[in-house]
Design a protein around this motif. Structure first.
Motif, PDB file in Angstrom:
ATOM      1  N   UNK A  13      29.956  31.426  -3.618  1.00  0.00           N
ATOM      2  CA  UNK A  13      30.216  32.641  -3.649  1.00  0.00           C
ATOM      3  C   UNK A  13      31.358  32.968  -2.136  1.00  0.00           C
ATOM      4  N   UNK A  14      30.536  32.977  -1.164  1.00  0.00           N
ATOM      5  CA  UNK A  14      30.890  34.091  -0.319  1.00  0.00           C
ATOM      6  C   UNK A  14      31.906  33.033   0.369  1.00  0.00           C
ATOM      7  N   UNK A  15      32.350  31.935   0.149  1.00  0.00           N
ATOM      8  CA  UNK A  15      33.637  31.291   0.761  1.00  0.00           C
ATOM      9  C   UNK A  15      34.609  31.362  -0.324  1.00  0.00           C
ATOM     10  N   UNK A  16      34.565  32.124  -0.917  1.00  0.00           N
ATOM     11  CA  UNK A  16      35.946  31.785  -1.739  1.00  0.00           C
ATOM     12  C   UNK A  16      36.875  31.631  -1.421  1.00  0.00           C
ATOM     13  N   UNK A  17      37.094  33.056   0.151  1.00  0.00           N
ATOM     14  CA  UNK A  17      37.641  33.175   0.828  1.00  0.00           C
ATOM     15  C   UNK A  17      38.768  31.755   1.882  1.00  0.00           C
ATOM     16  N   UNK A  18      38.038  31.191   2.109  1.00  0.00           N
ATOM     17  CA  UNK A  18      38.424  30.070   2.818  1.00  0.00           C
ATOM     18  C   UNK A  18      38.599  29.313   2.070  1.00  0.00           C
ATOM     19  N   UNK A  19      37.664  28.958   1.303  1.00  0.00           N
ATOM     20  CA  UNK A  19      38.592  27.814   0.200  1.00  0.00           C
ATOM     21  C   UNK A  19      38.909  27.391  -1.320  1.00  0.00           C
ATOM     22  N   UNK A  20      38.824  28.415  -2.068  1.00  0.00           N
ATOM     23  CA  UNK A  20      38.932  28.784  -3.133  1.00  0.00           C
ATOM     24  C   UNK A  20      40.647  29.677  -3.735  1.00  0.00           C
ATOM     25  N   UNK A  21      41.023  30.883  -2.799  1.00  0.00           N
ATOM     26  CA  UNK A  21      41.356  32.243  -3.080  1.00  0.00           C
ATOM     27  C   UNK A  21      42.535  31.851  -2.338  1.00  0.00           C
ATOM     28  N   UNK A  23      47.348  32.817  -1.395  1.00  0.00           N
ATOM     29  CA  UNK A  23      47.299  33.931   0.263  1.00  0.00           C
ATOM     30  C   UNK A  23      47.213  35.492  -0.974  1.00  0.00           C
ATOM     31  N   UNK A  24      47.722  35.003  -2.536  1.00  0.00           N
ATOM     32  CA  UNK A  24      48.158  35.803  -3.001  1.00  0.00           C
ATOM     33  C   UNK A  24      47.125  36.753  -3.516  1.00  0.00           C
ATOM     34  N   UNK A  25      46.139  35.575  -3.586  1.00  0.00           N
ATOM     35  CA  UNK A  25      44.839  36.526  -4.625  1.00  0.00           C
ATOM     36  C   UNK A  25      43.875  37.479  -2.853  1.00  0.00           C
ATOM     37  N   UNK A  26      43.753  36.648  -2.264  1.00  0.00           N
ATOM     38  CA  UNK A  26      43.530  37.262  -0.208  1.00  0.00           C
ATOM     39  C   UNK A  26      43.726  38.240  -0.240  1.00  0.00           C
ATOM     40  N   UNK A  27      45.448  38.883  -0.410  1.00  0.00           N
ATOM     41  CA  UNK A  27      46.513  39.649  -0.514  1.00  0.00           C
ATOM     42  C   UNK A  27      45.523  41.113  -1.610  1.00  0.00           C
ATOM     43  N   UNK A  35      41.168  43.649   0.272  1.00  0.00           N
ATOM     44  CA  UNK A  35      42.394  42.125   0.869  1.00  0.00           C
ATOM     45  C   UNK A  35      41.633  42.092   2.273  1.00  0.00           C
ATOM     46  N   UNK A  36      41.875  40.344   1.868  1.00  0.00           N
ATOM     47  CA  UNK A  36      41.368  39.690   3.136  1.00  0.00           C
ATOM     48  C   UNK A  36      42.856  38.753   3.519  1.00  0.00           C
ATOM     49  N   UNK A  37      42.102  38.071   5.050  1.00  0.00           N
ATOM     50  CA  UNK A  37      42.933  37.725   5.715  1.00  0.00           C
ATOM     51  C   UNK A  37      42.189  36.504   6.344  1.00  0.00           C
ATOM     52  N   UNK A  38      43.299  35.349   6.983  1.00  0.00           N
ATOM     53  CA  UNK A  38      42.020  34.677   7.304  1.00  0.00           C
ATOM     54  C   UNK A  38      42.362  34.479   8.650  1.00  0.00           C
ATOM     55  N   UNK A 161      50.062  38.540   7.106  1.00  0.00           N
ATOM     56  CA  UNK A 161      49.100  38.244   7.468  1.00  0.00           C
ATOM     57  C   UNK A 161      48.630  36.869   7.326  1.00  0.00           C
ATOM     58  N   UNK A 162      49.909  36.317   6.191  1.00  0.00           N
ATOM     59  CA  UNK A 162      49.219  34.811   5.718  1.00  0.00           C
ATOM     60  C   UNK A 162      48.579  33.823   6.897  1.00  0.00           C
ATOM     61  N   UNK A 163      47.525  32.875   6.034  1.00  0.00           N
ATOM     62  CA  UNK A 163      47.032  32.143   7.649  1.00  0.00           C
ATOM     63  C   UNK A 163      47.573  31.575   8.253  1.00  0.00           C
TER      64      UNK A 163
END
Length: 268
Positions: A13-21, A23-27, A35-38, A161-163
């Motif tokens: 599950x820790x990989x969700x920001x990189x693989x599954x979320x 941009x809207x979900x990251x925000x 919120x996160x960004x990559x 902050x979009x990737x």
């Protein structure tokens, strides 16, 4: 020191920001504080760290642990997870080969108020309804390099902050103050700014106009890629400005036009 975690699958599950979320979900509009960004590539990640953005985790190819990622890992807070694996494994997980093999999930932070972004500024850009991530990144890079003090974006513009925006900007989104502008462009007059819409109309003045260039505080308004600025926005500004064109070319891409405008209209 950071924790190196060897990957064997994409199920963690820790990989969700990189693989599954997305941009809207990251925000995370419901809770921006989480919120996160990559950030991609060592140079961009270093710029983010230099300017105080907080890392959550790192994802990199195994071979970069002692290579491109080494200097980043040395800067991570204690116990920050560093997920790693072979190149083919990570490419299979993400669907693409990682840019220079390093990605960093970082925590978003509360953006400043418009008044704070404008305090002391002489030249600002207003990005109005620009939705192409590449153009957003390019405008930020030009703004930071060519003398713009801060950036305002209308809510209909792409998230800086979009990737891809972060990558194209080469980290310039971390170097220049910015925030969202919820009010009309005309509201900037209350902060002591004259506004200049980059558009082709009958009242457009050339970008070399001496009165325009002599303004002590100027907000340069850039419009969307296809249709340009809306008529009501143009009519609300103090100036409408054109860049002289040759060979029957009618206009430039918004990113290219912004670079020309920023250089010509920079504060002397």
């Amino acid at each position: 020191m950071a924790r190196i975690i060897e990957l064997s699958s994409a199920d963690a599950p820790e990989l969700a920001p990189y693989l599954r979320l997305t941009e809207a979900q990251l925000r995370n509009r419901l809770d921006p504080s989480n919120g996160l960004f990559i950030a991609e590539s060592p140079k961009v990640i270093h710029v983010a760290l230099d300017t105080g953005w907080k890392p959550v985790s790192l994802l990199c190819e195994e071979r970069h642990i002692e290579g491109d990622a080494a200097s980043i890992i040395d800067r991570l807070p204690a116990d920050t997870p560093v997920y790693t694996g072979h190149r083919n494994l990570l490419a299979g997980m993400t669907g693409y080969t990682l840019t220079r093999g390093v990605l960093c999930a970082m925590r978003r932070r509360e953006l400043p108020a418009v008044a704070d972004v404008l305090a002391g500024a002489r030249r600002v850009v207003v990005i109005d309804s620009v939705t192409d991530t590449t153009n957003i990144g390019a405008i930020f890079r030009s703004a930071a390099a060519l003398g713009i003090d801060s950036v305002l974006l209308t809510p209909t513009s792409c998230d800086p902050l979009n990737r891809r925006s972060v990558r194209v900007s080469m980290g310039s989104v971390f170097l220049i103050p910015w925030t969202w502008l919820p009010d009309p462009v005309a509201s900037l007059s209350a902060y002591g700014f004259k506004t200049a819409a980059m558009a082709l109309t009958r009242r457009s003045v050339e970008i070399t106009d001496p009165d325009l260039n002599a303004e002590p505080r100027l907000a340069i308004v850039m419009g969307t890629e296809g249709d340009g600025l809306a008529t009501d926005v143009i009519e609300s500004t103090d100036y409408v400005v054109r860049i002289p064109m040759y060979h029957n070319v009618d206009s430039l891409n918004v990113a290219a036009a912004s670079a020309v405008a920023f250089w010509q209209l920079r504060a002397r």
